[in-house]
Design an enzyme around this catalytic site. Structure first.
Site, PDB file in Angstrom:
ATOM      1  N   ARG A  46     -46.390  39.601  -3.255  1.00 23.15           N
ATOM      2  CA  ARG A  46     -47.507  39.452  -4.445  1.00 23.15           C
ATOM      3  C   ARG A  46     -47.736  40.402  -5.318  1.00 23.15           C
ATOM      4  NH1 ARG A  46     -52.379  40.254  -3.457  1.00 23.15           N
ATOM      5  NH2 ARG A  46     -52.459  39.174  -1.152  1.00 23.15           N
ATOM      6  N   TYR A  98     -52.377  25.664 -28.456  1.00 20.53           N
ATOM      7  CA  TYR A  98     -51.910  24.991 -27.453  1.00 20.53           C
ATOM      8  C   TYR A  98     -53.188  24.304 -26.488  1.00 20.53           C
ATOM      9  CZ  TYR A  98     -50.115  23.640 -22.705  1.00 20.53           C
ATOM     10  OH  TYR A  98     -49.969  22.864 -21.520  1.00 20.53           O
ATOM     11  N   ASP A 170     -49.546  34.760 -29.118  1.00 18.52           N
ATOM     12  CA  ASP A 170     -48.608  33.950 -28.237  1.00 18.52           C
ATOM     13  C   ASP A 170     -47.436  33.721 -28.901  1.00 18.52           C
ATOM     14  OD1 ASP A 170     -47.301  31.596 -27.229  1.00 18.52           O
ATOM     15  OD2 ASP A 170     -49.202  30.882 -26.624  1.00 18.52           O
ATOM     16  N   LYS A 195     -40.968  27.304 -21.630  1.00 19.85           N
ATOM     17  CA  LYS A 195     -40.312  26.857 -23.013  1.00 19.85           C
ATOM     18  C   LYS A 195     -38.899  27.353 -23.317  1.00 19.85           C
ATOM     19  CE  LYS A 195     -44.364  24.659 -22.809  1.00 19.85           C
ATOM     20  NZ  LYS A 195     -45.553  25.196 -23.705  1.00 19.85           N
TER      21      LYS A 195
HETATM   22  C1  LIG Z   1     -46.903  25.260 -22.980  1.00 18.84           C
HETATM   23  C2  LIG Z   1     -47.724  26.414 -23.920  1.00 18.84           C
HETATM   24  C3  LIG Z   1     -48.744  27.140 -23.221  1.00 18.84           C
HETATM   25  C4  LIG Z   1     -49.116  26.951 -21.913  1.00 18.84           C
HETATM   26  O1  LIG Z   1     -47.929  27.333 -20.940  1.00 18.84           O
HETATM   27  P1  LIG Z   1     -47.543  26.712 -19.712  1.00 18.84           P
HETATM   28  O2  LIG Z   1     -46.343  27.269 -19.114  1.00 18.84           O
HETATM   29  O3  LIG Z   1     -47.237  25.088 -19.870  1.00 18.84           O
HETATM   30  O4  LIG Z   1     -48.620  26.876 -18.737  1.00 18.84           O
HETATM   31  C5  LIG Z   1     -49.162  27.994 -23.864  1.00 18.84           C
HETATM   32  N1  LIG Z   1     -49.091  28.258 -25.309  1.00 18.84           N
HETATM   33  C6  LIG Z   1     -48.029  27.898 -25.912  1.00 18.84           C
HETATM   34  C7  LIG Z   1     -47.899  28.047 -27.259  1.00 18.84           C
HETATM   35  C8  LIG Z   1     -47.579  26.679 -25.100  1.00 18.84           C
HETATM   36  O5  LIG Z   1     -46.498  25.909 -25.693  1.00 18.84           O
END
Ligand SMILES: *Cc1c(COP(=O)(O)O)cnc(C)c1O
Length: 382
Positions: A46, A98, A170, A195
């Site tokens: 962890r 998101y 982000d 992604k």
């Molecule tokens: C998918 C996404 C998230 C969340 O991520 P997860 O891996 O699905 O928890 C956050 N920000 C953006 C821009 C995303 O496309």
């Protein structure tokens, strides 16, 4: 070293004592000690795990940060970031985000006494006008999901600096291959590694990368305390995925441009949102702060019926949530990713029942266009 080389080799050739090219998966919960006061540097997975550590080093290097922490999903990373703040702190947040992040603010953050205002961060004066004495950070997604609004990261960082605020960005949609927010002055970069970084629609992951050593230490403390870090096998999948990040992003870039132009000429398409179009409101900023426009296009069709028809008739392109993988996906934000966003907010941003979002993969562009053509065709009524 250039980014495409770093994607493959990390910070250098460093196989372990066996010479293994592939980073070993240390599938262990704990590490044995030789004696009291003796540690290999690893105590418990962890806290730290060698496979995850390699991945963190890689992401940290790619983003040009002081360090990185890998989480079990993008939302886990986001949730760890918000643990930096205390009840009564105020955050300024992009108003197109998101959907899961919007849900987080309205439920968990609100309940925990974090104050927030959603503003259009593409307009700097709107951010400035919302800074309060208790404001602690600005959180921007750029480009945003799904409307592809772009924020000027350097200008935003300057404003944050003047007021002693943290700027978190982000960077999921562009990845460090195309955009490096820390170099533009941001303090924290967040990723959904699910992604483009993972890139194969086969695993969830998330990252926080920081410009300062101090901030990554705080985040590591949160991570080990909360326990939302990435598992060793998933860390290995991410290392493997990132090896091809550069070639995937180049192909995705080329495919996306072709498909955006195809959509422009479709009779049933009323609007196309793509940051690579010269008439996109923030085209100049995109061009100056990023090396490419990425693989996401949103578009509005003439009716809900057309939108549903397309979703029901795509064959090659999957009707599925998510983005950034080798396989092209089409998403209905209204019913999927953004279903939990309050209707009034959705309407204001244009996230309606006619809006579709495409994440372009690495297939042949002509095959993707043919698939869209056949999905658009509604029998004799074309
Ligand atoms: C998918 C996404 C998230 C969340 O991520 P997860 O891996 O699905 O928890 C956050 N920000 C953006 C821009 C995303 O496309």
């Amino acid at each position: 070293m250039n980014l495409d080389t770093i994607c493959v080799h990390g910070s250098g050739n460093n196989p372990d004592y066996t010479g293994s090219l592939s980073v070993p998966i240390y599938q262990t919960a704990t590490f044995a000690h030789k004696g009291v006061g003796e540690s290999t540097g690893y105590d418990y997975s962890r806290v730290q795990n060698p496979t995850r550590e390699k991945l963190e080093e890689l992401i940290g290097t790619l983003e040009g940060g002081a360090g990185a922490a890998a989480f079990s999903s993008g939302m886990a990373a986001f949730s760890a970031m918000t643990a930096l703040f205390s009840p009564g702190d105020h955050l300024i947040v992009s108003d197109d985000l998101y959907g899961g992040v919007v849900r987080y603010f309205h439920t968990i953050a609100a309940k925990n006494g974090i104050e927030f205002d959603f503003v259009n961060t593409s307009h700097l004066p709107e951010i400035a006008a919302n800074i309060k004495p208790n404001t602690k950070a600005i959180y921007v997604e750029t480009p945003t999901n799904p409307m592809l609004q772009v924020t000027d990261i350097a200008a935003c960082a300057a404003l944050a600096g003047e007021h002693g605020l943290l700027l978190a960005v982000d960077n999921t949609f562009l990845t460090p291959y195309l955009q490096k927010p820390l170099a533009l002055g941001a303090d924290i970069v967040l990723h959904s590694g699910t992604k483009f970084l993972g890139g194969h629609n086969d695993t969830l992951a998330g990252f926080l990368v920081t410009r300062s050593e101090e901030l990554i230490e705080k985040i590591r403390f949160i991570s080990k305390t909360v326990g939302s870090m990435l598992a060793p096998f998933d860390a290995w999948l991410l290392i493997r995925g990132i090896k091809t990040l550069a070639v995937r992003m180049d192909k995705i870039e080329e495919n996306t441009r072709k498909i955006a132009h195809f959509l422009l000429n479709c009779k049933k398409v009323k609007k196309v949102y793509y940051t690579g179009f010269e008439n996109h409101p923030e085209f100049a900023i995109s061009k100056s702060q990023a090396r490419g426009f990425g693989g996401v296009i949103s578009f509005e069709v003439d009716s809900r019926e057309t939108a549903e028809h397309i979703l029901n008739h795509v064959k090659l392109i999957y009707f599925a949530e998510s983005l950034g993988g080798t396989d092209s996906l089409i998403t209905y934000p209204f019913l999927q990713t953004h279903a939990d966003v309050p209707a009034a907010v959705r309407d204001k941003k244009g996230i309606n029942d006619k809006l579709l979002r495409l994440s372009i993969g690495i297939e042949n562009a002509e095959d993707l266009i043919q698939d869209l053509e056949q999905a658009f065709s509604m029998g004799g009524r074309e």
